[in-house]
Design an enzyme around this catalytic site. Structure first.
Site, mmCIF file in Angstrom:
data_model
loop_
_atom_site.group_PDB
_atom_site.id
_atom_site.type_symbol
_atom_site.label_atom_id
_atom_site.label_comp_id
_atom_site.label_asym_id
_atom_site.label_seq_id
_atom_site.Cartn_x
_atom_site.Cartn_y
_atom_site.Cartn_z
ATOM 1 N N CYS A 193 -26.705 -11.449 36.874
ATOM 2 C CA CYS A 193 -27.983 -10.781 36.608
ATOM 3 C C CYS A 193 -28.944 -11.103 37.750
ATOM 4 O O CYS A 193 -28.989 -12.237 38.220
ATOM 5 C CB CYS A 193 -28.570 -11.286 35.290
ATOM 6 S SG CYS A 193 -30.126 -10.457 34.832
ATOM 7 N N CYS A 209 -32.198 -19.091 31.657
ATOM 8 C CA CYS A 209 -31.011 -18.330 31.249
ATOM 9 C C CYS A 209 -29.772 -18.686 32.078
ATOM 10 O O CYS A 209 -29.833 -18.780 33.303
ATOM 11 C CB CYS A 209 -31.308 -16.838 31.380
ATOM 12 S SG CYS A 209 -29.893 -15.784 30.991
ATOM 13 N N CYS A 263 -22.663 -8.256 20.722
ATOM 14 C CA CYS A 263 -23.600 -8.404 21.835
ATOM 15 C C CYS A 263 -22.784 -8.170 23.102
ATOM 16 O O CYS A 263 -21.824 -8.895 23.371
ATOM 17 C CB CYS A 263 -24.173 -9.824 21.802
ATOM 18 S SG CYS A 263 -25.273 -10.189 23.162
ATOM 19 N N CYS A 313 -34.489 -15.352 35.421
ATOM 20 C CA CYS A 313 -35.244 -16.116 34.409
ATOM 21 C C CYS A 313 -34.767 -17.576 34.438
ATOM 22 O O CYS A 313 -33.555 -17.831 34.403
ATOM 23 C CB CYS A 313 -35.037 -15.522 33.016
ATOM 24 S SG CYS A 313 -35.544 -13.792 32.900
ATOM 25 N N CYS A 357 -27.537 -16.812 22.562
ATOM 26 C CA CYS A 357 -28.426 -16.146 23.523
ATOM 27 C C CYS A 357 -28.599 -16.989 24.772
ATOM 28 O O CYS A 357 -28.913 -18.164 24.689
ATOM 29 C CB CYS A 357 -29.828 -15.967 22.950
ATOM 30 S SG CYS A 357 -29.879 -15.018 21.466
ATOM 31 N N GLU A 377 -18.794 -11.483 29.485
ATOM 32 C CA GLU A 377 -18.498 -11.902 28.116
ATOM 33 C C GLU A 377 -19.095 -10.958 27.086
ATOM 34 O O GLU A 377 -20.074 -10.272 27.352
ATOM 35 C CB GLU A 377 -19.050 -13.319 27.879
ATOM 36 C CG GLU A 377 -18.316 -14.354 28.709
ATOM 37 C CD GLU A 377 -18.939 -15.736 28.624
ATOM 38 O OE1 GLU A 377 -18.288 -16.621 28.065
ATOM 39 O OE2 GLU A 377 -20.065 -15.916 29.102
HETATM 40 N N1 SAH Z 1 -31.762 -8.911 30.226
HETATM 41 C C1 SAH Z 1 -32.132 -8.788 28.838
HETATM 42 C C2 SAH Z 1 -31.095 -9.414 27.887
HETATM 43 C C3 SAH Z 1 -31.022 -10.895 28.039
HETATM 44 S S1 SAH Z 1 -30.307 -11.906 26.767
HETATM 45 C C4 SAH Z 1 -33.486 -9.435 28.624
HETATM 46 O O1 SAH Z 1 -33.940 -10.157 29.498
HETATM 47 O O2 SAH Z 1 -34.101 -9.202 27.578
HETATM 48 C C5 SAH Z 1 -31.236 -11.649 25.329
HETATM 49 C C6 SAH Z 1 -32.391 -12.630 25.074
HETATM 50 O O3 SAH Z 1 -32.002 -14.000 25.171
HETATM 51 C C7 SAH Z 1 -33.529 -12.428 26.052
HETATM 52 O O4 SAH Z 1 -34.736 -12.406 25.343
HETATM 53 C C8 SAH Z 1 -33.432 -13.668 26.904
HETATM 54 O O5 SAH Z 1 -34.637 -13.974 27.522
HETATM 55 C C9 SAH Z 1 -33.000 -14.702 25.888
HETATM 56 N N2 SAH Z 1 -32.454 -15.917 26.470
HETATM 57 C C10 SAH Z 1 -32.016 -16.127 27.735
HETATM 58 N N3 SAH Z 1 -31.579 -17.384 27.880
HETATM 59 C C11 SAH Z 1 -31.747 -18.001 26.680
HETATM 60 C C12 SAH Z 1 -31.432 -19.306 26.191
HETATM 61 N N4 SAH Z 1 -30.853 -20.211 26.962
HETATM 62 N N5 SAH Z 1 -31.717 -19.562 24.900
HETATM 63 C C13 SAH Z 1 -32.245 -18.622 24.095
HETATM 64 N N6 SAH Z 1 -32.542 -17.377 24.496
HETATM 65 C C14 SAH Z 1 -32.286 -17.071 25.774
#
Ligand code: SAH
Length: 374
Positions: A115, A122, A108, A119, A367, A95
């Protein structure tokens, strides 16, 4: 598009020159094609009007302009947030999200399908790692966003009568894409070569011509990637997902912390700031009663002030992101009062800090909500 076709977005100008040279065409033909792709942003060979009909035919047979198949386009915020769901040739989906604000437009983009980082908060992590995107597939998402931005500026597909949050007045609509954030699905530093190729391609002043400062990459905290980025010639922005002030909590939320614990991460960040003289931002997702208590905020202030970044605190910035819900995840978004309290503790502690503006939650485009399911 067929499997044997060459995706033109995967080629830089020398690659394109070599391709057409193999057909007996001079180098200037490659430059013409390159300009059609990146300056005019055309999506079909018919529009490459500077080329001979025969060359256009040859291109149509042997090449394709991108290989992402649009599956679904969703709109939120009265048409000022747009999420595209794409299918890769091998079937996985990814996406991209475009957000239009007064005077600027940010896309974005994804760098991987799924991935591998795991985490717990996420949505993308739930898929596991599926596939690395090619440079061309990363570039293609950005070119799509540039066309959509132009469409919005021309009033296409936006609700002119709406006046809710996110609506941008006609005179304030950006005429071109201004920012690219590599914060969609995946971890760019895990697909470093293709990701960096995409940055260089999009930056090329003879092509798409985006300023290096328009790019921001977010990393889960892969130290080797941070070190490598420090040596690159283009000054793109770096954001680091921190999310916890101590190793125990961070490891529970982000398995990567076991490989690259906080002190090592901050040390690498310090070296990065010293070598590049660039600001670094930290992202901190706020999870109700997990990492959002006053003690956590105070511990974060101490970590940043007393750690390797202490004397460079004005060069950092903390971006708080109230967690966006992910179905089936037993976590909760921090309540507004706690977000405000957390932010004010950081600010009183002298840490520059803001809370990320919300876009796209209604279409699961915020995010951490990208899971490739439309
Ligand atoms: N792989 C990269 C990009 C991830 S998305 C990274 O880890 O930084 C960008 C941001 O959104 C990251 O800081 C990630 O931790 C955060 N993120 C992931 N899931 C989320 C959620 N459900 N709500 C808010 N932020 C989230």
């Amino acid at each position: 598009m067929t499997d044997e076709q060459i995706n033109l977005y995967d080629l830089d100008l020398p690659g394109l020159t070599e391709l057409v040279a193999g057909w007996g065409e001079p180098a200037y033909r490659a430059r013409q094609i390159y300009r059609h792709l990146y300056v005019q942003n055309v999506v079909d060979f018919e529009a490459m009007t500077t080329l001979s009909k025969a060359l256009r035919e040859k291109l149509r047979r042997d090449c394709c302009i991108g290989n992402l198949e649009p599956v679904r386009l969703q709109q939120g915020d009265a048409g000022f947030t747009r999420k595209a769901l794409w299918k890769l040739p091998q079937g996985e989906t990814i996406e991209s999200v475009l957000m239009i604000y007064p005077g600027r437009a940010t896309v974005c983009v994804s760098s991987q399908a799924g991935c591998p980082m795991g985490c717990v908060f996420c949505a993308t992590a739930k898929l596991g790692f599926l596939r690395d995107l090619t440079a061309g597939q990363i570039v293609e998402q950005v070119l799509w966003a540039a066309r959509e931005t132009k469409a919005v500026a021309e009033g296409e597909g936006v609700d002119a009568l709406a006046n809710g949050a996110g609506v941008v007045a006609p005179e304030e609509r950006p005429s071109r894409l201004s920012n690219v954030v590599f914060m969609g699905m995946g971890e760019a530093f895990n697909n470093y070569d293709a990701w960096w190729d995409s940055v260089e391609r999009l930056h090329d002043p003879d092509g798409f011509n985006m300023g290096a400062r328009s790019f921001t990459v977010s990393t889960v905290g892969l130290v080797p990637g941070i070190r490598r980025l420090a040596k690159e010639s283009l000054p793109v922005n770096l954001a680091i997902s921190l999310h916890a002030p101590d190793d125990e909590l961070r490891s529970a939320l982000m398995p990567v912390n076991k490989a690259y614990p906080i002190q090592e991460l901050l040390q690498a960040t310090r070296e990065y700031a010293e070598e590049t003289h660039r600001r670094v931002s930290f992202e901190y997702v706020l999870l109700q009663e997990k990492n959002d208590a006053m003690e956590h905020a105070h511990a974060l202030v101490r970590l940043l002030r007393d750690g390797p970044l202490g004397d460079r605190i004005q060069w950092t910035h903390v971006n708080l992101i109230p967690w966006n819900p992910v179905p089936g995840t037993p976590l909760e978004r921090s309540h507004r009062k706690r977000v405000e309290a957390f932010q004010s503790i950081l600010r009183s502690g002298g840490i520059p800090c803001t809370t990320r503006m919300e876009r796209g939650t209604e279409i699961d485009a915020a995010c951490g909500q990208l899971a490739g399911q439309g």
